[in-house]
Design a protein around this motif. Structure first.
Motif, PDB file in Angstrom:
ATOM      1  N   ARG B  27       8.892  20.456  53.338  1.00 54.80           N
ATOM      2  CA  ARG B  27       8.108  19.091  52.686  1.00 54.80           C
ATOM      3  C   ARG B  27       7.215  19.545  51.382  1.00 54.80           C
ATOM      4  N   THR B  28       7.600  20.856  50.841  1.00 55.10           N
ATOM      5  CA  THR B  28       7.025  21.300  49.839  1.00 55.10           C
ATOM      6  C   THR B  28       8.025  21.529  48.485  1.00 55.10           C
ATOM      7  N   PRO B  29       8.541  20.338  47.904  1.00 46.80           N
ATOM      8  CA  PRO B  29       9.849  20.356  47.045  1.00 46.80           C
ATOM      9  C   PRO B  29       9.715  21.624  46.020  1.00 46.80           C
ATOM     10  N   ARG B  30       8.743  21.978  45.636  1.00 48.61           N
ATOM     11  CA  ARG B  30       8.709  22.971  44.592  1.00 48.61           C
ATOM     12  C   ARG B  30       8.581  24.136  44.891  1.00 48.61           C
ATOM     13  N   ALA B  31       8.677  24.636  46.324  1.00 48.05           N
ATOM     14  CA  ALA B  31       8.639  25.869  47.203  1.00 48.05           C
ATOM     15  C   ALA B  31       9.866  26.212  47.671  1.00 48.05           C
ATOM     16  N   GLU B  32      10.232  27.219  48.219  1.00 45.15           N
ATOM     17  CA  GLU B  32      11.418  27.808  48.783  1.00 45.15           C
ATOM     18  C   GLU B  32      10.994  28.742  49.707  1.00 45.15           C
ATOM     19  N   LEU B  33      10.901  28.574  50.958  1.00 50.06           N
ATOM     20  CA  LEU B  33      10.651  29.532  51.959  1.00 50.06           C
ATOM     21  C   LEU B  33      11.861  30.470  52.033  1.00 50.06           C
ATOM     22  N   VAL B  34      11.493  31.760  51.790  1.00 49.90           N
ATOM     23  CA  VAL B  34      12.454  32.766  51.773  1.00 49.90           C
ATOM     24  C   VAL B  34      12.348  33.869  52.753  1.00 49.90           C
ATOM     25  N   ALA B  35      11.107  34.015  53.379  1.00 54.30           N
ATOM     26  CA  ALA B  35      10.880  35.009  54.352  1.00 54.30           C
ATOM     27  C   ALA B  35       9.947  34.764  55.427  1.00 54.30           C
ATOM     28  N   ALA B  36      10.077  35.104  56.765  1.00 54.36           N
ATOM     29  CA  ALA B  36       9.136  34.976  57.594  1.00 54.36           C
ATOM     30  C   ALA B  36       9.010  36.068  58.450  1.00 54.36           C
ATOM     31  N   PHE B  37       7.651  36.175  59.155  1.00 56.23           N
ATOM     32  CA  PHE B  37       7.342  37.537  59.817  1.00 56.23           C
ATOM     33  C   PHE B  37       6.539  37.086  61.152  1.00 56.23           C
ATOM     34  N   SER B  38       6.971  37.797  62.083  1.00 56.60           N
ATOM     35  CA  SER B  38       6.099  37.550  63.326  1.00 56.60           C
ATOM     36  C   SER B  38       6.172  38.906  64.171  1.00 56.60           C
ATOM     37  N   PRO B  39       5.037  39.296  64.609  1.00 50.86           N
ATOM     38  CA  PRO B  39       5.144  40.469  65.630  1.00 50.86           C
ATOM     39  C   PRO B  39       5.687  40.104  66.957  1.00 50.86           C
ATOM     40  N   ASP B  40       6.062  38.899  66.903  1.00 48.12           N
ATOM     41  CA  ASP B  40       5.993  38.169  68.517  1.00 48.12           C
ATOM     42  C   ASP B  40       7.680  37.684  68.721  1.00 48.12           C
ATOM     43  N   PRO B  41       8.320  38.492  69.773  1.00 49.14           N
ATOM     44  CA  PRO B  41       9.921  38.174  69.803  1.00 49.14           C
ATOM     45  C   PRO B  41       9.817  36.878  69.907  1.00 49.14           C
ATOM     46  N   GLU B  42       9.333  36.106  70.931  1.00 42.00           N
ATOM     47  CA  GLU B  42       9.541  34.666  71.216  1.00 42.00           C
ATOM     48  C   GLU B  42       9.349  33.732  69.540  1.00 42.00           C
ATOM     49  N   ASP B  63       4.632  44.330  56.500  1.00 48.01           N
ATOM     50  CA  ASP B  63       4.838  45.279  55.178  1.00 48.01           C
ATOM     51  C   ASP B  63       6.097  45.071  54.548  1.00 48.01           C
ATOM     52  N   LYS B  64       7.018  45.188  55.477  1.00 48.66           N
ATOM     53  CA  LYS B  64       8.527  45.135  54.813  1.00 48.66           C
ATOM     54  C   LYS B  64       8.696  43.586  54.170  1.00 48.66           C
ATOM     55  N   MET B  65       8.194  42.655  54.839  1.00 51.90           N
ATOM     56  CA  MET B  65       8.445  41.175  54.277  1.00 51.90           C
ATOM     57  C   MET B  65       7.930  41.280  52.869  1.00 51.90           C
ATOM     58  N   ILE B  66       6.592  41.837  52.515  1.00 55.77           N
ATOM     59  CA  ILE B  66       6.136  41.513  51.452  1.00 55.77           C
ATOM     60  C   ILE B  66       6.812  42.237  50.263  1.00 55.77           C
ATOM     61  N   GLU B  67       7.821  43.218  50.850  1.00 51.40           N
ATOM     62  CA  GLU B  67       8.265  43.943  49.547  1.00 51.40           C
ATOM     63  C   GLU B  67       9.752  43.056  49.288  1.00 51.40           C
ATOM     64  N   GLN B  68      10.009  41.944  50.155  1.00 50.66           N
ATOM     65  CA  GLN B  68      11.250  41.452  49.704  1.00 50.66           C
ATOM     66  C   GLN B  68      11.355  40.828  48.084  1.00 50.66           C
ATOM     67  N   LYS B  69      12.440  41.123  47.671  1.00 50.11           N
ATOM     68  CA  LYS B  69      12.622  41.035  46.228  1.00 50.11           C
ATOM     69  C   LYS B  69      12.702  39.456  45.828  1.00 50.11           C
ATOM     70  N   GLY B  70      11.912  39.392  44.686  1.00 52.52           N
ATOM     71  CA  GLY B  70      11.898  37.874  44.200  1.00 52.52           C
ATOM     72  C   GLY B  70      10.643  37.166  44.751  1.00 52.52           C
ATOM     73  N   LEU B  71       9.831  37.748  45.862  1.00 53.80           N
ATOM     74  CA  LEU B  71       8.802  37.053  46.522  1.00 53.80           C
ATOM     75  C   LEU B  71       7.630  36.803  45.503  1.00 53.80           C
ATOM     76  N   ASP B  72       7.373  35.419  45.565  1.00 55.11           N
ATOM     77  CA  ASP B  72       6.046  34.960  44.854  1.00 55.11           C
ATOM     78  C   ASP B  72       4.878  35.013  45.464  1.00 55.11           C
ATOM     79  N   ALA B  73       4.962  34.573  46.654  1.00 53.64           N
ATOM     80  CA  ALA B  73       3.626  34.003  47.373  1.00 53.64           C
ATOM     81  C   ALA B  73       3.918  34.251  48.905  1.00 53.64           C
ATOM     82  N   VAL B  74       2.710  34.326  49.617  1.00 48.93           N
ATOM     83  CA  VAL B  74       2.949  34.529  51.175  1.00 48.93           C
ATOM     84  C   VAL B  74       1.507  33.513  51.665  1.00 48.93           C
ATOM     85  N   VAL B  75       2.018  32.761  52.854  1.00 47.07           N
ATOM     86  CA  VAL B  75       1.331  32.167  53.506  1.00 47.07           C
ATOM     87  C   VAL B  75       0.840  32.648  54.696  1.00 47.07           C
ATOM     88  N   ILE B  76      -0.410  32.724  55.032  1.00 54.04           N
ATOM     89  CA  ILE B  76      -0.701  33.658  56.259  1.00 54.04           C
ATOM     90  C   ILE B  76      -1.267  33.035  57.142  1.00 54.04           C
TER      91      ILE B  76
END
Lengths: 355, 355, 355, 355
Positions: B27-42, B63-76
């Motif tokens: 629902r955010t046409p100008r953004a592309e979700l390229v990575a996601a992190f969770s410590p929780d297996p479920e 920490d690994k996620m935020i090193e992903q190449k090309g990343l611009d932003a994180v939503v926490i």
């Protein structure tokens, strides 16, 4: 591998066409808008800026557009006069079709389109009656279905537009099919939904006035009209349409059953704000139908997409689109002729005397 | 060429984290979700199904996620306890950050994050107070700004959750910072918006009860609390928070000025349906805050994206996120200690006797 | 010396008769209830207890009552079938008359009564259309008169009773004149008020169903009916009446003008209480018309009294009482016959073909 | 023989005194207004015209009036400063007393009056807290009593007057006892009703501003104030009072229980009319408390009369009138001093430190 997305083209980029195009571009995750057509250079210029940068190929020729390779579907938001022809062409090109209502203001033409669609049962074909996708109408329907109001018996529904002094409605009347076909058709569609699409009209009355748009008279149309459809089986729907609201869009429905009632949008509102001043307590209301139904159109785009991709069921059947226009046309005839219309139990028109 | 889209990663896939991820995905046409992190297996399993097919790389290590190449932003949208650390890490990786509120339940930690953000002025940093993106609050604010109510003087605001008998709120109280920090912080943020963020508290009172969640007592928390903040300059805000609503979410605000008043959501509603039965006329209301604020969160994602890409202005400033938590913490202190708190005109705490 | 009080007698002590008697006894300071009549021993027994102790002389003979010395006026609340005869007798005894609506279900009889009243212009004669005394309708009328909605064009009005499973409505239908004469006559009276009493019907349509009271069929009556009256001069009134409401009395009116609208009782309510439970937010509504119009009846008694004593003007003219019944009877005819009715500009009935 | 009527005298013919006099004259069938007193020649002149013709003897001396032969009761609507003295004198003349609230702004004086009343148990003595006679509050109370909301826990109540630029409120502040004693006393009385009159305050906080009536400062009063009373037993009431409403009288109460909520007058309204214009949908609200509570005052007069004649029970006890003023005075003290007030479980004031 990324799941398949529906490759869709948008035909028509006028007021509603633009919205359909943008909804498929931005708010329909499982669809990809890949093409758009308009015969109008100004609309194409708009598309250069708002669609092309996102990979949408533009056309000034509908026939060419529907030949674009890989295309799965078309959303048709052009002038009503070309809906039918474009829909048929698309179906024959093996494309799913979402067509703005009405298919045509001519009932026979509507039937032709549906007949063609019927011959291509593997394709999704839908005429967009947006209220079926509205969260409030759906909630009301669910409650009625669960028996909350007993047996639905009386339906009151109105489609009332904000007064537009620009003359737009007068020009529009030249080809709209008249207020019952253009506006009340939505309320009739709701009637088919809440009363069941097998209901048969028994008699129809309608009355109207020209109050604020004298130009309508030359097209035999009205800016305020009231109509009643009595159905076999002990049900009545009555309708009001108006182009004269001072305050904004006011589309209200009540379904009255033997054990209760539901109302939808009886108290229209723009948002959740009330303003308290020496004049009293005031809330604003949406100026236009899109202010009321924006999210219904978004749901429509998404559910149409799912139906194309997954074969899921859509809330409205093509033949209801015909039936709604048919009843609208009868109401309009009763309005213009000043005569009641009667039907026998098979739905055949009769003179009252012969009943 | 297609316009640049914001490459964004989602940290945390719990209740709210999932929603953020899906909002950026769909629902955010100008953004592309390229990575996601969770410590929780479920949660990761959920992501396998709902995110990965759409090209989202999954991580169990932030920490690994935020090193992903090309990343611009994180939503926490992780647990509050790690908001600050994750936000700082992201900023230091040169990433824009949208962090769920609060930055921390500890005011000093909040300040640290904002200080880091301030050193990276080219980055967009926002703590998500979603009500600033809500259409109704915005309309109310516009009317207040236009002078419709004169000088805003009294603000009443409540955040009231539906009663949850599961014990969730008790567990949550262990680390939430208390009801004024967790819930009323939204109302305080609204206060900073409507009264201006320069306002200085003069005195603070708060009272609370434990009515339905006795387990809260071991965390010194309450399930119903009322607080008043009097500000220098002749303004008062008073707040109510509750975890005990039988009927659903009821977040109401009134801003009372010298010449009028605006109310927001005084009559909560799920939709536009009313049901009429022998019991009377009934309307349902949203069970949870997301039912009330869903579109505000969507607007937040879109406006954050625009701010990152275009440098457009966002409605809330990072230091307000600190100030809101600070006032919330004082209210909580007044609540738990049973003592009024006083401040001099510079905002320094004083004993009442010394004023 | 104490100012003269109107010496009034009450004829009929049934449901509404009792209320009139008590209103003149207790809530009309300038009137004195001095006599009461009922042909029914049970009603007289009630009067022994509730009226006689306060100096009211009781009668089981109407003719004798109106000969009581010093009597100034009669309020007639007997069965409709005797309204006319009793009214004429009272006028001929030189008494002011307040007669419950309708004067008769027979238009010609109504006319007779009004003709007699006209010959005694020094007497106050009123047929009680209580809504003209209701504070909300009056406020709405004042706003319309001040031009707030431009030119009144469309009037929607409904009189809807709570479902009564006792069979009362069936027995009542035997002599009520039918739903349009019995119920909608109030809405027609409102139409004459808001549109002006000179308006001339142009055409009339009506449709009805029997949904919950099958016994009505033997009296050719209906428990739900919808009708439209189109007037010369570009105005339309449309009506709904029902005996089937699950929730209570719901009498709603909307007057729609070229520049605005007023609604009256669109959101019926018993009082100012809302109840919040897991089912949502609920308010109760009045079970009967007296719950809605109690204070209108009190105002009616007081204003009638003032008119008798001071010659002040009353809000409704006797001939409107005839005209309202006439239009109601036409609607009922259109309903029962299933045929539209047409009129020329002088109000003469015509066949549509001849127009 | 006609049943005995209560012979009542009215003391004070100011704004509220006039209304009491007229209510006993015209709207209390079982009472007879036989005497009236005012020290003010203008008020007496009004009485010459409106009371005397109906057999009311007028006095400019209170003591003489209460000696009038045959007198049963007095309604006291004079200035607050003489309420107590007049009430005691009347009781000692063996008269029933209905005294406008408050008995006095001084708690000790209130107690004296109640002590005198207690020594005359055969007399009806009531301090008029009109909201206890209001149909909406009563309905809400009945629902709470029936358990509809579980255990009442939080009460929010506000008394908010329309802004009066005349300076009236400033003059009034000189002797009103302050806003919590004058206005909020009603909300406190509701608290004693809904929470039970045995509740014991635990701590009290209050804050206020002077926003539109700067003249109030010289009387140490405020035109907007917020206060919280926490009670032993896990209940909290919080209050807002204001003299600044632009829109009219807005007296709202919410009672929040462990299983539901009732609200009273959350959406104030003048009547059942809504107006639809280009500005939106607007309803008016009552400008003054009498517009909201007129029928409560009528019920009060009638029930007081019945209590005097028949010994029926009244909804409020004299000692609550003292307790409400006491709590109001504590709130006012907390407001003016800027200090929280604390109590032990017996209701004795303590310093926080000592708890």
């Amino acid at each position: 591998m990324a799941p398949k997305k529906l490759q869709i083209a948008a035909a028509g980029l006028g007021r509603m066409g633009k919205r359909h195009a943008l909804n498929f571009l931005d708010r329909t995750p499982r669809a990809e808008l890949v093409a758009a057509f308009s015969p109008d250079p100004e609309e194409l210029q708009w598309a250069e800026q708002h669609l092309k940068p996102y990979g949408v190929t533009l056309y000034d020729n509908y026939d060419k557009m529907i030949e674009q390779k890989g295309l799965d579907a078309v959303v048709i938001g052009t002038a009503t006069s070309v809906h039918a022809e474009e829909a048929i062409k698309a179906i024959e090109k093996n494309l799913h079709v979402l067509c703005e209502k009405p298919l045509s203001t001519d009932v026979e033409v509507c039937k032709d389109v549906v007949a063609v669609a019927k011959k291509h049962p593997h394709l999704t074909f839908m005429c967009g009656f947006s209220r079926r996708f509205d969260a409030s109408y759906r909630d009301a329907y669910k409650k009625v279905e669960e028996g909350l109001i007993g047996r639905p018996t009386i339906l009151r529904s109105q489609t009332c537009d904000k007064h537009d002094p620009s003359g737009f409605f007068v020009d529009y009347a030249a080809w709209s099919g008249g207020v019952f076909v253009d506006m009340t058709v939505h309320d009739i569609d709701l009637t088919l939904w809440f009363f069941g699409d097998e209901i048969v009209p028994k008699s129809i009355s309608a009355h109207g006035v020209v109050a604020v748009q004298p130009g309508l008279k030359k097209y035999n149309d009205y800016d305020n009209a009231v109509g009643i459809v009595e159905f076999y089986g002990g049900k009545i729907a009555y309708y009001y349409n108006s182009r004269m609201m001072a305050h904004g869009q006011e589309d209200v429905t009540e379904v009255i059953g033997t054990e209760g009632k539901v109302s939808i949008n009886l108290n229209p509102q723009q948002n959740l704000v009330n303003v308290y001043t020496p004049a009293g307590i005031t809330r604003e209301i949406p100026p236009h139908y899109y202010g009321r139904f924006e999210y219904a159109f978004v749901a429509e785009a998404n559910e149409f997409t799912a139906a194309c991709l997954d074969g899921t069921r859509l809330p409205n059947k093509p033949r209801n689109a015909v039936k709604a226009v048919q009843i609208g046309a009868w109401l309009q005839e009763a309005l213009v002729s000043g005569k009641q219309i009667h039907f026998d139990e098979t739905g055949r028109r009769v003179e009252k005397a012969s009943l």
